[in-house]
Design an enzyme around this catalytic site. Structure first.
Site, mmCIF file in Angstrom:
data_model
loop_
_atom_site.group_PDB
_atom_site.id
_atom_site.type_symbol
_atom_site.label_atom_id
_atom_site.label_comp_id
_atom_site.label_asym_id
_atom_site.label_seq_id
_atom_site.Cartn_x
_atom_site.Cartn_y
_atom_site.Cartn_z
ATOM 1 N N CYS A 2 0.829 -1.210 0.000
ATOM 2 C CA CYS A 2 0.000 0.000 0.000
ATOM 3 C C CYS A 2 0.861 1.257 0.000
ATOM 4 O O CYS A 2 2.006 1.243 0.390
ATOM 5 C CB CYS A 2 -0.869 0.008 1.256
ATOM 6 N N ARG A 27 4.339 0.884 -6.379
ATOM 7 C CA ARG A 27 4.320 -0.047 -5.237
ATOM 8 C C ARG A 27 3.297 -1.154 -5.429
ATOM 9 O O ARG A 27 3.275 -2.121 -4.698
ATOM 10 C CB ARG A 27 4.034 0.715 -3.938
ATOM 11 N N TRP A 74 -3.050 -2.401 -1.563
ATOM 12 C CA TRP A 74 -2.617 -3.704 -2.099
ATOM 13 C C TRP A 74 -3.245 -4.721 -1.171
ATOM 14 O O TRP A 74 -2.817 -4.873 -0.019
ATOM 15 C CB TRP A 74 -1.095 -3.770 -2.074
ATOM 16 N N ASN A 98 -0.998 0.957 6.062
ATOM 17 C CA ASN A 98 -0.171 0.001 5.321
ATOM 18 C C ASN A 98 0.387 -0.962 6.359
ATOM 19 O O ASN A 98 0.959 -0.543 7.357
ATOM 20 C CB ASN A 98 0.966 0.720 4.583
ATOM 21 N N GLY A 99 0.171 -2.259 6.152
ATOM 22 C CA GLY A 99 0.678 -3.253 7.107
ATOM 23 C C GLY A 99 -0.386 -4.294 7.368
ATOM 24 O O GLY A 99 -1.374 -4.393 6.642
ATOM 25 N N GLU A 482 18.307 -15.130 -12.057
ATOM 26 C CA GLU A 482 17.841 -13.734 -12.116
ATOM 27 C C GLU A 482 17.189 -13.440 -13.461
ATOM 28 O O GLU A 482 16.151 -12.782 -13.537
ATOM 29 C CB GLU A 482 19.004 -12.783 -11.850
ATOM 30 N N LYS A 486 13.319 -12.155 -13.874
ATOM 31 C CA LYS A 486 12.958 -10.937 -14.620
ATOM 32 C C LYS A 486 11.854 -11.255 -15.628
ATOM 33 O O LYS A 486 10.857 -10.549 -15.730
ATOM 34 C CB LYS A 486 14.181 -10.375 -15.343
ATOM 35 N N GLU A 489 8.355 -12.358 -13.905
ATOM 36 C CA GLU A 489 7.616 -11.384 -13.084
ATOM 37 C C GLU A 489 7.026 -10.249 -13.916
ATOM 38 O O GLU A 489 6.087 -9.581 -13.481
ATOM 39 C CB GLU A 489 8.476 -10.839 -11.961
ATOM 40 N N HIS A 505 19.746 -34.230 -14.808
ATOM 41 C CA HIS A 505 19.025 -34.716 -13.614
ATOM 42 C C HIS A 505 17.553 -34.328 -13.661
ATOM 43 O O HIS A 505 16.890 -34.277 -12.629
ATOM 44 C CB HIS A 505 19.702 -34.165 -12.355
ATOM 45 N N LYS A 604 6.508 -3.399 -5.049
ATOM 46 C CA LYS A 604 7.928 -3.046 -5.115
ATOM 47 C C LYS A 604 8.648 -3.420 -3.837
ATOM 48 O O LYS A 604 9.789 -3.843 -3.866
ATOM 49 C CB LYS A 604 8.104 -1.540 -5.370
HETATM 50 C C1 AGP Z 1 12.818 -8.425 -8.120
HETATM 51 O O1 AGP Z 1 12.691 -7.952 -9.437
HETATM 52 C C2 AGP Z 1 11.536 -8.311 -7.338
HETATM 53 N N1 AGP Z 1 11.002 -7.007 -7.378
HETATM 54 C C3 AGP Z 1 11.675 -8.889 -5.944
HETATM 55 O O2 AGP Z 1 12.132 -10.223 -6.056
HETATM 56 C C4 AGP Z 1 12.639 -8.143 -5.002
HETATM 57 O O3 AGP Z 1 13.964 -8.333 -5.401
HETATM 58 C C5 AGP Z 1 12.458 -8.710 -3.589
HETATM 59 O O4 AGP Z 1 11.139 -8.455 -3.178
HETATM 60 C C6 AGP Z 1 13.434 -8.127 -2.570
HETATM 61 O O5 AGP Z 1 13.222 -6.738 -2.475
HETATM 62 P P1 AGP Z 1 14.320 -5.849 -1.685
HETATM 63 O O6 AGP Z 1 15.586 -5.930 -2.463
HETATM 64 O O7 AGP Z 1 13.740 -4.484 -1.625
HETATM 65 O O8 AGP Z 1 14.485 -6.472 -0.320
#
Ligand code: AGP
Length: 609
Positions: A2, A27, A74, A98-99, A482, A486, A489, A505, A604
């Site tokens: 949020c 966010r 959110w 938020n929380g 990674e 990318k 997501e 395997h 985010k």
């Molecule tokens: C990565 O592209 C994502 N947005 C997510 O995996 C992110 O890296 C993860 O939530 C960790 O976030 P942070 O680095 O702010 O702790």
């Protein structure tokens, strides 16, 4: 997560709040709302969906007034809906949050017994009811708020307005980030810095249990005991433009292209290639502390976890210390072998990831020395660690982490060189050579960025695929993971990263014409093995996209597509290889028309478990 915005000052609150919410869109959210006080009338407007829906409502029914709060939700408790959108209004009180309030069910049951009627499924609504209940019982407003805070358990960033106190704005924080912006005769509350950059760069990062009271004549911050406390006023060096798209189609695209500068900003002032020194004043460990180290523990989530995996290579090879890497969500529930001879390094772009922060807390309780690698200045993890290495990547708005990742790798490499030097494991001359290579790194990254047109053409060829496999070995295995993250997501294509040596395997059963296989095949001690994997895949009709040096014809002739990357020292290859993978994912997602900067269901910064 949020987003919260609050405003108190001489200007109309509605446009400022709306603008701030727009700057927090990255966010991730599913509904939005606003509450503004005009004279003694408190009105709210809410809508399901994107902010454009709220703007339509506000155009028909504007909210006059100079004190207000806004929210992008959110959903955690209660499905996305207008009724579940914040603010939640009870009597003269409106609240945004938020929380997660962990004891909301028991509190809600008690309030229902007392006759309270609820209009939402959210945990947040109990806050409005509790404050209203305390006011009905004759409690003074701030006491009503403080009593409410002592009743709820869990995490919160709250902003509260009260029609009976039309020139007052109250906020509180525990575990969820909230900042206070100090303007000229006006105040701003926000979940994150970009939301208020156009208005002020003087920012206070609120701490857990802080209660903020904003009035025209000034502000107070009260601690858990109700005592007034002073908090540092930080001057944020970011310009508003840095938080804007600057002509790029998406924030993610801009942030991919900012990486050469971000890398320079991260090593600037921390290396002296002539003397062969890495200068990290932020590392406050004494020589004896470093000599007494017996283990390093890296804790992170998501992309930052992949950075930690690369960091393990750097630290083990240079410092000759055992290095463990763990996901924040796993570390916090294990019984890890951590003691006062352990250096715990939480890695987090936002500095607010709940699982990583909990790992830091657990490590400190076990006696570890802690050094955080964080991008967001003043964030919780940055403040709670013994020391912090800030990656100077600038604001990273796109949900998919890019420049934060490459600057985290830079940070880990510098920390490894620094510790290895202090441990006597590396000579000045060896450091000098490595630092000279480091100075070339931004240009090498720029060379990959110059491949943008070619990479978009490759993206067009493979954008319809339903699955992808990414293969890498050694230092490149985390980069395979990674690259897959990318893609999945932001394009919603199922992509899996795998250690290439594991193909026999299991994964080799997946190979067919329908599944592109991205292979990291640059020169390294294991290149021959990777070439073997390429043969395995090609022999089964697999469609291979290889990242390899421009002069590696042996690899090029065995694959369907290739991305020619510069030949660089092995230790720097993870940074040079990840940028083409970021670009490939970006272009495939852009071509598929997904919401690149705010992918569905993602936030985010994951500030809840
Ligand atoms: C990565 O592209 C994502 N947005 C997510 O995996 C992110 O890296 C993860 O939530 C960790 O976030 P942070 O680095 O702010 O702790």
């Amino acid at each position: 997560m949020c987003g919260i915005i609050g405003y108190l000052g001489p200007q109309e609150a509605m446009p400022i709040i709306l603008d701030g919410l727009k700057r927090l869109e990255y966010r991730g959210y599913d509904s939005a709302g606003m509450a503004v006080i005009s004279d003694h009338t408190l009105a709210i407007r809410r809508s399901l969906g994107k902010l454009i829906e709220l703007e339509k409502v506000l155009r028909q029914e504007p909210l006059p007034g100079q004190v207000g709060i806004g929210h992008t939700r959110w959903a955690t408790h209660g499905r996305p809906s207008e009724a579940n959108a914040h603010p939640h209004l009870v009597d003269s009180i409106a609240v945004v949050h938020n929380g997660i309030i962990e004891n909301y069910l028991e509190v809600k049951e008690q309030l229902l017994k007392e006759g309270h009627r609820f209009s939402s499924e959210t945990d947040t609504e109990i806050v409005s009811h509790l404050i209203a209940k305390n006011l009905r019982q004759g409690m003074e407003y701030l006491e009503a708020v403080r009593r409410t805070l002592s009743t709820i358990r869990g995490s919160y960033a709250l902003a509260i307005v009260n029609a009976q106190e039309p020139r007052m704005l109250v906020a509180a924080r525990k575990e969820s980030p909230l900042i206070l912006g100090l303007g000229e005769g006006e105040y701003f509350l926000a979940s994150d810095i970009p939301a208020i950059l156009p208005y002020t760069r003087r920012v206070i990062f609120l701490e857990d249990h802080d209660l903020v009271v904003l009035r025209d004549e000034g502000f107070q911050i009260l601690d858990r005991e109700g005592q007034q406390v002073e908090r540092t006023v930080n001057h944020i060096s970011w310009s508003p433009a840095m938080a804007e798209k600057a002509g790029y189609k998406h924030f993610m695209q801009k942030e991919i292209f900012e990486q050469p500068r971000a890398l320079i900003d991260t090593f600037r002032g921390r290396i002296n290639p002539d003397s062969g020194e890495v200068i990290l004043e932020e590392i406050v460990l004494k020589d004896q502390d470093i000599k007494d180290l017996r283990k390093i523990f890296l804790v992170a989530c998501g992309t930052s976890y992949h950075a930690a995996m690369v960091g393990k290579f750097y630290l083990e090879s240079l410092c000759r210390l055992p290095v463990e890497v763990d996901l924040g969500s796993e570390f916090r529930y294990r019984e890890p072998l951590v003691d006062s001879h352990t250096l715990l390094i939480p890695i987090s772009q936002s500095g607010e990831t709940a699982d990583t922060r909990a790992g830091l807390t657990a490590g400190k309780e076990l006696g570890a020395k802690t050094l955080a690698i964080v991008n967001a200045v003043g964030s919780s993890i940055a403040r709670e660690a013994d020391a912090v290495f800030y990656t100077h990547a600038g604001p990273e708005i796109g949900v998919a982490s890019t420049k934060a990742f490459t600057t985290q790798l830079m940070a880990l490499y510098l920390i490894a060189l620094f510790l290895a030097s202090r441990l006597g494991r590396i000579t000045r001359d060896q450091v000098r050579r490595r630092l000279r290579d480091l100075l070339k790194l931004p240009n090498w990254v720029q060379e990959t960025l110059d491949l943008d047109v070619q990479i978009r053409e490759i993206a067009q060829r493979y954008m319809e695929a339903r699955n992808f496999l990414y293969l890498g070995r050694s230092l490149h295995y985390p980069i395979a993971l990674e690259g897959a993250l990318k893609l999945k997501e932001i394009s919603y294509i199922l992509a899996e990263g795998y250690a290439a040596g594991e193909m026999k395997h299991g994964p080799i059963a997946l190979i067919d014409r329908e599944m592109p296989v991205v292979v990291l095949a640059t020169r390294s001690p294991v290149l021959e093995k990777i070439q073997g994997n390429i043969e395995e895949v090609a022999a089964r009709g697999g469609r291979i996209i290889a990242l390899t040096e421009a002069d590696n014809y042996q690899v090029q002739e065995r694959v369907e597509s290739f991305i020619p990357v510069p030949g660089v020292p092995l230790e720097l290859s993870p940074i040079v290889l990840v940028t083409p993978l970021q670009m490939l994912a970006y272009h495939i997602a852009d071509l598929r028309g997904t919401d690149v900067d705010q992918p569905r269901n993602l936030a985010k910064s994951v500030t809840v478990e």
